[in-house]
Design a protein around this motif. Structure first.
Motif, PDB file in Angstrom:
ATOM      1  N   GLU A   1     -18.602   3.537 -33.987  1.00 54.43           N
ATOM      2  CA  GLU A   1     -19.457   2.839 -33.021  1.00 54.43           C
ATOM      3  C   GLU A   1     -19.080   3.217 -31.593  1.00 54.43           C
ATOM      4  O   GLU A   1     -18.726   2.356 -30.779  1.00 54.43           O
ATOM      5  CB  GLU A   1     -19.372   1.328 -33.229  1.00 54.43           C
TER       6      GLU A   1
ATOM      7  N   ARG B   1     -32.209  -3.845 -30.976  1.00 55.50           N
ATOM      8  CA  ARG B   1     -30.962  -3.120 -30.773  1.00 55.50           C
ATOM      9  C   ARG B   1     -31.171  -1.652 -30.426  1.00 55.50           C
ATOM     10  O   ARG B   1     -30.305  -1.045 -29.818  1.00 55.50           O
ATOM     11  CB  ARG B   1     -30.099  -3.217 -32.035  1.00 55.50           C
TER      12      ARG B   1
ATOM     13  N   SER C   1     -20.760   1.189 -28.610  1.00 56.42           N
ATOM     14  CA  SER C   1     -20.926  -0.271 -28.668  1.00 56.42           C
ATOM     15  C   SER C   1     -20.316  -0.986 -27.472  1.00 56.42           C
ATOM     16  O   SER C   1     -20.730  -2.098 -27.143  1.00 56.42           O
ATOM     17  CB  SER C   1     -20.319  -0.817 -29.962  1.00 56.42           C
TER      18      SER C   1
ATOM     19  N   HIS D   1     -24.959   1.802 -34.678  1.00 55.32           N
ATOM     20  CA  HIS D   1     -26.121   0.918 -34.689  1.00 55.32           C
ATOM     21  C   HIS D   1     -27.283   1.551 -33.933  1.00 55.32           C
ATOM     22  O   HIS D   1     -28.313   0.907 -33.748  1.00 55.32           O
ATOM     23  CB  HIS D   1     -25.779  -0.441 -34.074  1.00 55.32           C
TER      24      HIS D   1
ATOM     25  N   VAL E   1     -32.520  -5.643 -37.271  1.00 56.93           N
ATOM     26  CA  VAL E   1     -32.156  -4.747 -36.177  1.00 56.93           C
ATOM     27  C   VAL E   1     -33.344  -4.543 -35.255  1.00 56.93           C
ATOM     28  O   VAL E   1     -33.224  -4.589 -34.034  1.00 56.93           O
ATOM     29  CB  VAL E   1     -31.657  -3.395 -36.725  1.00 56.93           C
TER      30      VAL E   1
ATOM     31  N   ILE F   1     -24.537   3.090 -41.599  1.00 57.86           N
ATOM     32  CA  ILE F   1     -25.143   1.933 -40.956  1.00 57.86           C
ATOM     33  C   ILE F   1     -24.956   0.724 -41.855  1.00 57.86           C
ATOM     34  O   ILE F   1     -24.633   0.849 -43.033  1.00 57.86           O
ATOM     35  CB  ILE F   1     -26.640   2.161 -40.644  1.00 57.86           C
TER      36      ILE F   1
END
Length: 278
Positions: free
Chosen positions: A176, A258, A179, A208, A253, A37
């Motif tokens: 990711e 998120r 994403s 994420h 975050v 991360i």
């Protein structure tokens, strides 16, 4: 093999004058799930691409299962090996990207069997049988004859995972993978990845999705500005970070909202200890 499956020591990567990785030490044991991360531009995706030799390293060394993926050692010097040999070694590492990269002119099953037949030289019948098993595993057995354009983004990403697994990799890299998906499609992809983690697959995941990382990872590594800042058990890094840079990132975050609603598999944290890296 003795030692970690992935072993990176002092890995550096520069693009012209811009140094993206600044001496990264990273190891991943067989069967371990490690989540990377950190903010955009911290070097997470570049690290994955170096492991798979999609990017050459500028310094240090990096092995998978005791082998340099794109290099061979001659004395004290690392030299790049021919592209064909590098591709052969890379075939043992599965990678799932942000974009699905499916061949649009091939059906789902044809996308999955392409590499096993061409690279592994498998016969068509067993390759298709294995593809059917994998499609069932990712919940898409009914889409075998569909074309990518007929699938949602989440379905395409699950096909991409099945395609990577068709090569029977010893290591799976995820860059990711959710994403590019609409929020409502994220959960199905994360559920497939969680099942894969439960099966014992060694996985290195750039994400994420903090709640997914908390539930599935054995260890979380926080990167910033090309360096590893902090690493440890998920609950320690995410709930009790010891480094101010980690706390600042997690606060942003959280503020940005998120973290999305997604299945949270019941996977207990490992017993490994938490440590900070300066």
């Amino acid at each position: 093999m003795t030692g970690p499956l992935v072993n990176a020591v002092g890995v550096r990567k520069s693009f012209h004058s811009h140094e993206v990785l600044k001496g990264v030490d990273l190891s991943v044991d067989t069967g371990q799930v490690l989540c990377l991360i950190g903010p955009s531009g911290s070097g997470k995706s570049t690290m994955l691409r170096c492991i798979n030799h999609l990017e050459t390293i500028s310094g240090g060394y990096l092995t998978v299962d005791g082998q340099h993926v794109g290099y061979e050692r001659r004395g004290t010097v690392l030299r790049e090996i021919p592209a064909r040999e590098a591709a052969r070694r890379r075939a043992e590492i599965g990678m799932v990207f942000q974009q699905f990269n499916l061949f649009p002119h091939l059906t789902v099953v044809e996308n999955i069997v392409e590499a096993p037949i061409r690279v592994r030289k498998q016969k068509t019948a067993p390759a298709r049988a294995r593809a059917a098993e994998l499609l069932d595993q990712v919940g898409l057995a009914h889409k075998a004859d569909a074309y990518p354009r007929q699938l949602s983004g989440g379905q395409q990403q699950r096909v991409a995972i099945a395609r990577a697994l068709a090569m029977d990799p010893k290591l799976m890299l995820f860059d990711e993978p959710t994403s590019a998906l609409d929020p409502e499609l994220v959960g199905d992809v994360l559920a497939v990845m969680a099942d894969l983690a439960r099966s014992g697959m060694t996985m290195l995941v750039v994400t994420h999705e903090m709640e997914f990382a908390r539930a599935v990872a054995d260890e979380i590594v926080f990167m910033a500005e090309g360096r590893i800042v902090e690493r440890g058990r998920p609950d320690d890094v995410l709930s009790r970070p010891t480094h101010e840079r980690t706390r600042s990132f997690l606060a942003r975050v959280s503020t940005a909202g998120r973290e999305r609603s997604s299945p949270r598999p019941d996977i207990p944290p490992p017993a490994a200890g938490h440590r900070m890296v300066e």
